[in-house]
Design a protein around this motif. Structure first.
Motif, mmCIF file in Angstrom:
data_model
loop_
_atom_site.group_PDB
_atom_site.id
_atom_site.type_symbol
_atom_site.label_atom_id
_atom_site.label_comp_id
_atom_site.label_asym_id
_atom_site.label_seq_id
_atom_site.Cartn_x
_atom_site.Cartn_y
_atom_site.Cartn_z
ATOM 1 N N VAL A 64 0.839 -1.192 0.000
ATOM 2 C CA VAL A 64 0.000 0.000 0.000
ATOM 3 C C VAL A 64 0.876 1.244 0.000
ATOM 4 N N GLU A 65 0.532 2.212 -0.859
ATOM 5 C CA GLU A 65 1.190 3.515 -0.852
ATOM 6 C C GLU A 65 0.214 4.521 -0.253
ATOM 7 N N TYR A 66 0.690 5.265 0.751
ATOM 8 C CA TYR A 66 -0.089 6.319 1.387
ATOM 9 C C TYR A 66 0.502 7.650 0.930
ATOM 10 N N HIS A 67 -0.237 8.391 0.141
ATOM 11 C CA HIS A 67 0.220 9.694 -0.355
ATOM 12 C C HIS A 67 -0.503 10.754 0.466
ATOM 13 N N SER A 68 0.246 11.438 1.319
ATOM 14 C CA SER A 68 -0.311 12.414 2.235
ATOM 15 C C SER A 68 -0.071 13.819 1.697
ATOM 16 N N ILE A 69 -1.145 14.582 1.552
ATOM 17 C CA ILE A 69 -1.059 15.931 0.999
ATOM 18 C C ILE A 69 -1.733 16.915 1.955
ATOM 19 N N PRO A 70 -0.946 17.763 2.634
ATOM 20 C CA PRO A 70 -1.576 18.804 3.456
ATOM 21 C C PRO A 70 -2.389 19.739 2.562
ATOM 22 N N TYR A 71 -3.563 20.133 3.013
ATOM 23 C CA TYR A 71 -4.430 20.990 2.194
ATOM 24 C C TYR A 71 -3.731 22.282 1.781
ATOM 25 N N LYS A 72 -2.890 22.835 2.664
ATOM 26 C CA LYS A 72 -2.208 24.086 2.344
ATOM 27 C C LYS A 72 -1.212 23.932 1.197
ATOM 28 N N SER A 73 -0.824 22.690 0.853
ATOM 29 C CA SER A 73 0.116 22.442 -0.244
ATOM 30 C C SER A 73 -0.565 22.306 -1.601
ATOM 31 N N ILE A 74 -1.884 22.212 -1.608
ATOM 32 C CA ILE A 74 -2.619 22.071 -2.870
ATOM 33 C C ILE A 74 -2.768 23.459 -3.483
ATOM 34 N N THR A 75 -2.141 23.647 -4.650
ATOM 35 C CA THR A 75 -2.190 24.965 -5.290
ATOM 36 C C THR A 75 -3.441 25.126 -6.126
ATOM 37 N N HIS A 76 -3.841 24.069 -6.830
ATOM 38 C CA HIS A 76 -5.098 24.070 -7.568
ATOM 39 C C HIS A 76 -5.429 22.646 -7.994
ATOM 40 N N PHE A 77 -6.644 22.457 -8.490
ATOM 41 C CA PHE A 77 -7.079 21.141 -8.948
ATOM 42 C C PHE A 77 -8.067 21.319 -10.088
ATOM 43 N N SER A 78 -8.238 20.253 -10.860
ATOM 44 C CA SER A 78 -9.176 20.312 -11.976
ATOM 45 C C SER A 78 -9.933 19.000 -12.102
ATOM 46 N N VAL A 79 -11.105 19.103 -12.700
ATOM 47 C CA VAL A 79 -11.921 17.942 -13.018
ATOM 48 C C VAL A 79 -12.149 17.945 -14.518
ATOM 49 N N GLU A 80 -11.838 16.842 -15.162
ATOM 50 C CA GLU A 80 -12.108 16.683 -16.588
ATOM 51 C C GLU A 80 -13.194 15.629 -16.704
ATOM 52 N N THR A 81 -14.345 16.025 -17.197
ATOM 53 C CA THR A 81 -15.470 15.091 -17.285
ATOM 54 C C THR A 81 -15.327 14.179 -18.491
ATOM 55 N N ALA A 82 -16.048 13.097 -18.467
ATOM 56 C CA ALA A 82 -16.039 12.138 -19.571
ATOM 57 C C ALA A 82 -16.824 12.704 -20.747
ATOM 58 N N GLY A 83 -16.402 12.337 -21.935
ATOM 59 C CA GLY A 83 -17.100 12.777 -23.132
ATOM 60 C C GLY A 83 -17.845 11.629 -23.779
ATOM 61 N N SER A 84 -18.231 11.813 -25.027
ATOM 62 C CA SER A 84 -18.979 10.778 -25.743
ATOM 63 C C SER A 84 -18.129 9.546 -26.017
ATOM 64 N N PHE A 85 -16.883 9.767 -26.418
ATOM 65 C CA PHE A 85 -16.016 8.641 -26.769
ATOM 66 C C PHE A 85 -14.977 8.356 -25.692
ATOM 67 N N ASP A 86 -14.658 9.349 -24.887
ATOM 68 C CA ASP A 86 -13.745 9.186 -23.764
ATOM 69 C C ASP A 86 -14.597 8.856 -22.544
ATOM 70 N N LEU A 87 -14.525 7.634 -22.071
ATOM 71 C CA LEU A 87 -15.425 7.181 -21.016
ATOM 72 C C LEU A 87 -14.918 7.466 -19.606
ATOM 73 N N ASP A 88 -13.705 7.999 -19.480
ATOM 74 C CA ASP A 88 -13.147 8.259 -18.160
ATOM 75 C C ASP A 88 -13.177 9.737 -17.811
ATOM 76 N N ALA A 89 -13.444 10.013 -16.545
ATOM 77 C CA ALA A 89 -13.307 11.355 -15.995
ATOM 78 C C ALA A 89 -12.006 11.354 -15.198
ATOM 79 N N GLU A 90 -11.442 12.540 -14.972
ATOM 80 C CA GLU A 90 -10.151 12.599 -14.292
ATOM 81 C C GLU A 90 -10.099 13.781 -13.319
ATOM 82 N N LEU A 91 -9.544 13.515 -12.152
ATOM 83 C CA LEU A 91 -9.293 14.543 -11.149
ATOM 84 C C LEU A 91 -7.785 14.744 -11.092
ATOM 85 N N LYS A 92 -7.335 15.992 -11.231
ATOM 86 C CA LYS A 92 -5.910 16.318 -11.151
ATOM 87 C C LYS A 92 -5.708 17.298 -10.009
ATOM 88 N N ILE A 93 -4.673 17.032 -9.195
ATOM 89 C CA ILE A 93 -4.359 17.874 -8.043
ATOM 90 C C ILE A 93 -2.902 18.309 -8.155
#
Length: 125
Positions: A64-93
């Motif tokens: 198991v890998e535990y990736h710990s991120i203090p909230y103050k270290s998060i500069t921004h994040f994005s959500v990319e929703t799924a499209g018609s042919f791209d079936l995956d959505a993605e969260l980037k931090i």
């Protein structure tokens, strides 16, 4: 959302008590688990002080890998929703001091918005 959603790659909210027991070895004394989401066998955990991304690896999931991120270290994040042919959505931090974002893949469903909303509420504090 239940077991079938988890197997399909959809994220589902998890009962906090089961996560507390699993994470008692890494959570500090003054830290409280407030929300948790399961993505297949990985977890996205929100505490009062940090975001913990848990990546269970291997066939048995014992590594198991535990990736710990203090909230103050998060500069921004994005959500990319799924499209018609791209079936995956993605969260980037994006984390301060790193060039590449941490990324999590979701299947085409609305649950990525629940995780995004929780992340927004903790980062905006």
């Amino acid at each position: 959302m239940g077991l079938l959603d988890g197997l399909m790659g959809n994220v589902s909210e998890v009962d906090i008590s089961s996560v507390e027991k699993e994470l008692e070895v890494i959570v500090t004394d003054n830290e409280n688990i407030e929300k948790a989401y399961k993505l297949i066998r990985d977890l996205i955990v929100f505490t009062n002080t940090r975001l913990i991304l848990i990546d269970k690896q291997g066939v048995t999931g014992k590594k198991v890998e535990y990736h710990s991120i203090p909230y103050k270290s998060i500069t921004h994040f994005s959500v990319e929703t799924a499209g018609s042919f791209d079936l995956d959505a993605e969260l980037k931090i994006w984390i301060s001091g790193t060039a590449n974002p941490v990324s999590k893949q979701f299947k085409k469903d609305k649950s990525i918005y629940d995780v995004q909303k929780a992340l927004a509420s903790y980062v905006a504090k």
